[in-house]
Write an enzyme that holds these catalytic residues in place. Structure first.
Site, PDB file in Angstrom:
ATOM      1  N   GLU A 172       4.919   1.109  -6.265  1.00  0.00           N
ATOM      2  CA  GLU A 172       3.870   0.925  -7.273  1.00  0.00           C
ATOM      3  C   GLU A 172       3.153   2.258  -7.362  1.00  0.00           C
ATOM      4  O   GLU A 172       2.573   2.727  -6.382  1.00  0.00           O
ATOM      5  CB  GLU A 172       2.948  -0.210  -6.828  1.00  0.00           C
ATOM      6  N   GLU A 224      -1.524   9.759 -15.150  1.00  0.00           N
ATOM      7  CA  GLU A 224      -2.728   9.264 -14.475  1.00  0.00           C
ATOM      8  C   GLU A 224      -3.526  10.412 -13.855  1.00  0.00           C
ATOM      9  O   GLU A 224      -2.968  11.268 -13.182  1.00  0.00           O
ATOM     10  CB  GLU A 224      -2.295   8.295 -13.363  1.00  0.00           C
ATOM     11  N   LYS A 258       4.917   2.850   7.818  1.00  0.00           N
ATOM     12  CA  LYS A 258       4.545   4.265   7.925  1.00  0.00           C
ATOM     13  C   LYS A 258       3.039   4.285   7.621  1.00  0.00           C
ATOM     14  O   LYS A 258       2.623   4.035   6.492  1.00  0.00           O
ATOM     15  CB  LYS A 258       5.341   5.083   6.909  1.00  0.00           C
ATOM     16  N   CYS A 270      -5.693   1.620  -8.854  1.00  0.00           N
ATOM     17  CA  CYS A 270      -4.507   1.784  -9.710  1.00  0.00           C
ATOM     18  C   CYS A 270      -4.720   1.107 -11.057  1.00  0.00           C
ATOM     19  O   CYS A 270      -4.010   1.401 -12.013  1.00  0.00           O
ATOM     20  CB  CYS A 270      -3.260   1.271  -9.018  1.00  0.00           C
ATOM     21  N   GLY A 314       1.293   4.309  -4.031  1.00  0.00           N
ATOM     22  CA  GLY A 314       0.754   5.667  -3.939  1.00  0.00           C
ATOM     23  C   GLY A 314       1.085   6.454  -5.181  1.00  0.00           C
ATOM     24  O   GLY A 314       1.126   5.908  -6.291  1.00  0.00           O
ATOM     25  N   SER A 315       1.360   7.738  -4.973  1.00  0.00           N
ATOM     26  CA  SER A 315       1.530   8.647  -6.113  1.00  0.00           C
ATOM     27  C   SER A 315       2.904   8.493  -6.766  1.00  0.00           C
ATOM     28  O   SER A 315       3.868   8.046  -6.130  1.00  0.00           O
ATOM     29  CB  SER A 315       1.376  10.089  -5.629  1.00  0.00           C
ATOM     30  N   GLY A 361       5.344  10.754  -4.813  1.00  0.00           N
ATOM     31  CA  GLY A 361       5.776  10.157  -3.543  1.00  0.00           C
ATOM     32  C   GLY A 361       6.750   9.015  -3.791  1.00  0.00           C
ATOM     33  O   GLY A 361       7.822   8.952  -3.176  1.00  0.00           O
ATOM     34  N   GLY A 362       6.400   8.121  -4.686  1.00  0.00           N
ATOM     35  CA  GLY A 362       7.241   6.948  -4.951  1.00  0.00           C
ATOM     36  C   GLY A 362       8.608   7.342  -5.465  1.00  0.00           C
ATOM     37  O   GLY A 362       9.638   6.837  -5.007  1.00  0.00           O
TER      38      GLY A 362
END
Ligand code: NAP
Length: 525
Positions: free
Chosen positions: A265, A393, A184, A302, A241-242, A245-246
């Site tokens: 991650e 974060e 994606k 990250c 990503g965020s 999202g994860g």
């Protein structure tokens, strides 16, 4: 290479969808052509079906052939030349030198996996030979090794548009394991994604490998990714990503009739503990390095040190002020997208409103597009320990200084912390001896412990761990950087009482591949 905004369904190109989107240059707001066509359900189905059909053939290719594919992908990426660098800079606002470095890292990463495949021992072959005369029951012949999991869905990250994107570590490790891949593409750099996907296809075509090994779908709305995760043909997900999202994709995967693993991650605050002895000796040098690490690449890593913990008043105060002074001299940099820039601003506002949090220093505002202003905020250990929000974060060039009352308090902070990718300890020999307990606490919290260095800069090598306990990833046993990342996309299969000729070469008695194997409990070639 001419960009045309299409999806890659194996070797076919397709743009059936009605929803379109464009990339934006984050440094000036310029809209970049072409328009990208968000993949439809039908296109996603075709991509996954092709991946499922290609999988049984692709996974059976020997390690040498898969290694050659990875090397040829690297070659084709290099052949894209300056236009790839130029497009990527326009889509991300990142400087030429950074993108050129990232391309090198990506090609080296592909080469590292290729080397591992050629050597072959990664399958971790284990053999226990039969003992028909064993009493009271005969012992069967049992052999096992890793094989590929199936078609994998990969989500590229915005902050590494080449090294953690279409041909990044996730794709490299999945292809190395023998999995077919559907990517994606990240909507912030669709042109870079299209160019790299084209390079992967050239490598597949050059080697005349089966259609469907690799596909890529575009999309700027969550539905495309969710459909990919829901698709019954997909057997695992790799994501960077965020946290939102994860976790959302993890939940979708867990609620499928057939749940699948999601290796996400996500965020990390990467605490840096600066112990008293070394602070007295080298405080100014460490403060300089910390300010540089916090603001590197506008803090969009990250492994950015979003927290630092120091003890005491006198020396500790001077150190924190020093970091603040250094940060004040650093200008705001361009952030990757307007969304990331707004989220960063919002994150600072939220932190500032928390009990006991003060702004210690602020960098120079640039007034430019999507600027991320550097910040140092300050809070006491008491307030930190009682407020989970302070561990969230803030993706950007900021850090929160936590003041500990003494050694026990500093260890208490570490004990309270959630999972992170990294933790850093600055200490001289005496400090490290006095604070051995701190290391022991942190081992349970992170994937990588660093002594006297900064967490930014993740080496791609065999022993790297880029992972850690939740909430930094959805599976603490995994790494998304380094060759051990391959094990996310493989599973063990055991063969009992198989005739030798029917075993995979890795497990045949004569060891035709000459790999390391655990043979009756002993490592042998
Ligand atoms: P992101 O918003 O998580 O997006 C990453 C990918 O996942 C995109 O392809 C996105 O596609 C997809 N996605 C996100 N949420 C989804 C959902 N709910 N359902 C389905 N697909 C979803 O990350 P980003 O765009 O790279 O950056 C945004 C924030 O992520 C940053 O502000 C930062 O906090 C964090 N971040 C963390 C890291 C890290 O290394 N931990 C790296 C980069 C970013 P769509 O946009 O099409 O939904």
């Amino acid at each position: 290479m001419e960009l045309n905004g299409q999806n890659f369904l194996g070797r076919d190109r397709s743009r059936q969808g009605e929803k379109q989107f464009q990339a934006t240059n984050p440094s000036n707001g310029e809209k970049l052509l072409p328009f990208y066509f968000e993949a439809t359900q039908d296109e996603i189905d075709k991509a996954v079906q092709k991946a499922a059909v290609a999988f049984p053939r692709y996974r059976k290719l020997n390690g040498e052939t898969r290694a050659l594919l990875l090397l040829q992908i690297g070659e084709e990426i290099m052949k894209l030349g300056e236009p790839l660098i130029a497009r990527c800079c326009r889509e991300t606002g990142l400087p030429d030198a950074r993108i050129t470095g990232e391309r090198g890292r990506t090609v080296n990463q592909l080469g590292l996996f290729a080397g591992m495949l050629k050597e072959g021992s990664w399958v971790d072959a284990r053999i226990d030979t039969a003992d028909p005369g064993r009493k009271p029951a005969p012992k069967p012949d049992i052999r096992s090794m890793h094989i590929a999991l199936g078609p994998v869905g990969i989500f590229g990250a915005s902050n590494f548009p080449i090294a953690f994107s279409v041909a990044g570590g996730d794709t490299a490790s999945a292809l190395a394991a023998g999995c077919t891949v559907v990517v994606k593409a990240h909507p912030a750099h669709p042109g870079t994604c299209e160019m790299v996907a084209g390079a992967i296809h050239k490598a597949i075509e050059r080697m005349k490998l089966p259609d469907g090994i690799f596909s890529m779908v575009q999309g700027a709305s969550a539905e495309v990714g969710i459909s990919l995760v829901r698709h019954p043909g997909i057997k695992a997900i790799g994501f960077t990503g965020s946290s939102a999202g994860g976790k959302a994709l993890f939940d979708v995967a867990a609620s499928r009739p057939e749940p699948i693993p999601v290796f996400a991650e996500m965020g990390s605050v990467n605490p840096v503990f600066i112990l008293p002895g070394i602070m007295a000796e080298k405080g100014a040098e460490i403060a300089e390095g910390l300010a540089a690490s916090v603001t590197l690449g506008s803090g969009q890593f990250c492994t950015n040190p979003g927290l630092f913990i120091t003890e005491g008043t006198g020396e500790g105060d001077r150190f924190r002020q020093d970091v603040g002074e250094k940060i004040k001299k650093i200008n705001a940099g361009i952030m990757l997208t307007s969304g990331i820039s707004k989220a960063c601003e919002q994150g600072i506002l939220t932190l500032e409103k928390q009990r006991g949090v003060k702004i210690l220093a602020k960098g120079a505002e640039s007034g430019g597009f999507n600027a991320g202003t550097p910040y140092v905020l300050l809070v006491s250990s008491e307030n930190f320990i009682t407020n989970d929000l302070l561990e969230k974060e803030v993706f950007g060039p900021s850090t929160l200084a936590v003041t500990a009352a003494g050694k026990d308090d500093l260890v208490r902070i570490a004990e309270k912390m959630q999972g992170n990718l990294t933790a850093t300890i600055y200490g001289n020999d005496q400090d490290l001896e006095n604070y051995a307990e701190l290391i022991s606490v942190l081992e349970n919290k992170v994937g990588r412990l660093i002594i006297n260095g900064f967490p930014t800069g993740v080496e791609v090598c065999h022993s790297m761990v880029h992972g850690g306990p939740f909430p930094t990833t959805t599976d603490a046993r995994s790494t998304s950087v380094g060759t051990a990342a391959i094990y996310r996309f493989a599973r063990r299969v055991c063969y009992q009482n198989f005739p030798d000729r029917m075993l995979p070469d890795e497990l045949k008695e004569k060891n035709p591949l000459g790999i390391w194997r655990l043979y009756n409990g002993e490592w042998k070639k």
